[in-house]
Design a protein around this motif. Structure first.
Motif, mmCIF file in Angstrom:
data_model
loop_
_atom_site.group_PDB
_atom_site.id
_atom_site.type_symbol
_atom_site.label_atom_id
_atom_site.label_comp_id
_atom_site.label_asym_id
_atom_site.label_seq_id
_atom_site.Cartn_x
_atom_site.Cartn_y
_atom_site.Cartn_z
ATOM 1 N N MET A 123 0.828 -1.199 0.000
ATOM 2 C CA MET A 123 0.000 0.000 0.000
ATOM 3 C C MET A 123 0.868 1.256 0.000
ATOM 4 O O MET A 123 0.537 2.249 -0.655
ATOM 5 N N LEU A 124 1.966 1.230 0.733
ATOM 6 C CA LEU A 124 2.889 2.365 0.720
ATOM 7 C C LEU A 124 3.372 2.635 -0.708
ATOM 8 O O LEU A 124 3.470 3.791 -1.128
ATOM 9 N N LEU A 125 3.631 1.582 -1.450
ATOM 10 C CA LEU A 125 4.016 1.751 -2.861
ATOM 11 C C LEU A 125 2.889 2.388 -3.660
ATOM 12 O O LEU A 125 3.130 3.304 -4.456
ATOM 13 N N ARG A 126 1.669 1.905 -3.464
ATOM 14 C CA ARG A 126 0.519 2.428 -4.220
ATOM 15 C C ARG A 126 0.310 3.915 -3.991
ATOM 16 O O ARG A 126 -0.122 4.623 -4.893
ATOM 17 N N VAL A 127 0.597 4.392 -2.773
ATOM 18 C CA VAL A 127 0.384 5.821 -2.488
ATOM 19 C C VAL A 127 1.643 6.644 -2.716
ATOM 20 O O VAL A 127 1.671 7.843 -2.437
ATOM 21 N N GLY A 128 2.710 5.997 -3.230
ATOM 22 C CA GLY A 128 3.913 6.733 -3.605
ATOM 23 C C GLY A 128 4.877 7.056 -2.481
ATOM 24 O O GLY A 128 5.753 7.901 -2.652
ATOM 25 N N ARG A 129 4.764 6.393 -1.353
ATOM 26 C CA ARG A 129 5.686 6.616 -0.232
ATOM 27 C C ARG A 129 6.838 5.624 -0.330
ATOM 28 O O ARG A 129 6.917 4.651 0.402
ATOM 29 N N MET A 130 7.734 5.897 -1.272
ATOM 30 C CA MET A 130 8.793 4.960 -1.629
ATOM 31 C C MET A 130 9.765 4.672 -0.482
ATOM 32 O O MET A 130 10.122 3.516 -0.255
ATOM 33 N N GLU A 131 10.218 5.699 0.221
ATOM 34 C CA GLU A 131 11.162 5.472 1.334
ATOM 35 C C GLU A 131 10.528 4.616 2.419
ATOM 36 O O GLU A 131 11.180 3.709 2.960
ATOM 37 N N ASP A 132 9.270 4.898 2.744
ATOM 38 C CA ASP A 132 8.588 4.101 3.768
ATOM 39 C C ASP A 132 8.388 2.662 3.285
ATOM 40 O O ASP A 132 8.528 1.715 4.064
ATOM 41 N N ALA A 133 8.059 2.505 2.002
ATOM 42 C CA ALA A 133 7.898 1.163 1.437
ATOM 43 C C ALA A 133 9.220 0.409 1.499
ATOM 44 O O ALA A 133 9.260 -0.778 1.831
ATOM 45 N N ARG A 134 10.297 1.103 1.198
ATOM 46 C CA ARG A 134 11.623 0.473 1.252
ATOM 47 C C ARG A 134 11.925 0.000 2.670
ATOM 48 O O ARG A 134 12.443 -1.103 2.865
ATOM 49 N N ALA A 135 11.594 0.806 3.659
ATOM 50 C CA ALA A 135 11.819 0.399 5.049
ATOM 51 C C ALA A 135 10.976 -0.834 5.397
ATOM 52 O O ALA A 135 11.463 -1.758 6.059
#
Length: 184
Positions: A123-135
């Motif tokens: 979901m983080l990827l879907r909303v464009g929060r790349m750094e958080d998705a990476r974590a």
């Protein structure tokens, strides 16, 4: 009024699954949901019954109702991953940030909830929060270091974040673990 036997004589997990299965096949899914909800009203303290209502509501496309029923199941069984997943998915349709907060709070209390963390990362990827998705994917790769999919996701994220050495490291690890692109 429909009746369910005394809880002490019923395997509630199996009963909840059978209720969902029988009512989700109804040609009129809304009518199946209404019948199930009537039955479930007599057993408000059985989380599996509430999840049967939530799943049936989801299948009927009634996402608000699915979110509420999954919330009731969670109140009864607070660490239930299946319930938090369904609630978050239903909530995302109206408010992705609220769903992310719901899952983040759950993960604080249940850090090893792998399926929730994976859904959270996606979901983080879907909303464009790349750094958080990476974590989030990084946490998953540390918890389960033999998953090529997690390393692949980390590699793609590193590329998107212009971290070429990280991309090379993660994509290399994904290949070492046998990642195969199904589109190739």
């Amino acid at each position: 009024m429909l009746h369910w036997p005394d809880r002490s004589t019923v395997d509630t997990t199996r009963a909840g699954f059978h209720l969902f299965k029988s009512h989700s096949r109804s040609a009129d899914r809304k009518a199946g949901l209404d019948a199930l909800a009537e039955l479930a009203a007599a057993y408000p303290a059985i989380p599996e019954v509430q999840m049967a209502v939530a799943r049936t509501a989801w299948n009927a496309g009634l996402y608000d109702r699915a979110e509420k029923a999954a919330g009731v199941a969670l109140n009864l069984k607070p660490d239930w991953e299946e319930a938090i997943l369904l609630r978050g998915q239903a909530l995302e349709r109206a408010d992705a940030n609220a769903a992310l907060k719901l899952w983040a709070d759950f993960l604080e209390r249940n850090p090893h909830a792998r399926e929730v963390r994976l859904a959270y990362a996606r979901m983080l990827l879907r909303v464009g929060r790349m750094e958080d998705a990476r974590a989030a994917y990084g946490y998953l790769s540390r918890e389960q270091d033999d998953s090529p999919e997690h390393f692949y996701a980390l590699g793609v994220l590193a590329l998107q974040l212009n971290d070429l050495s990280g991309a090379e490291r993660f994509l290399g690890r994904a290949l070492e673990l046998g990642y195969a692109d199904s589109g190739a």
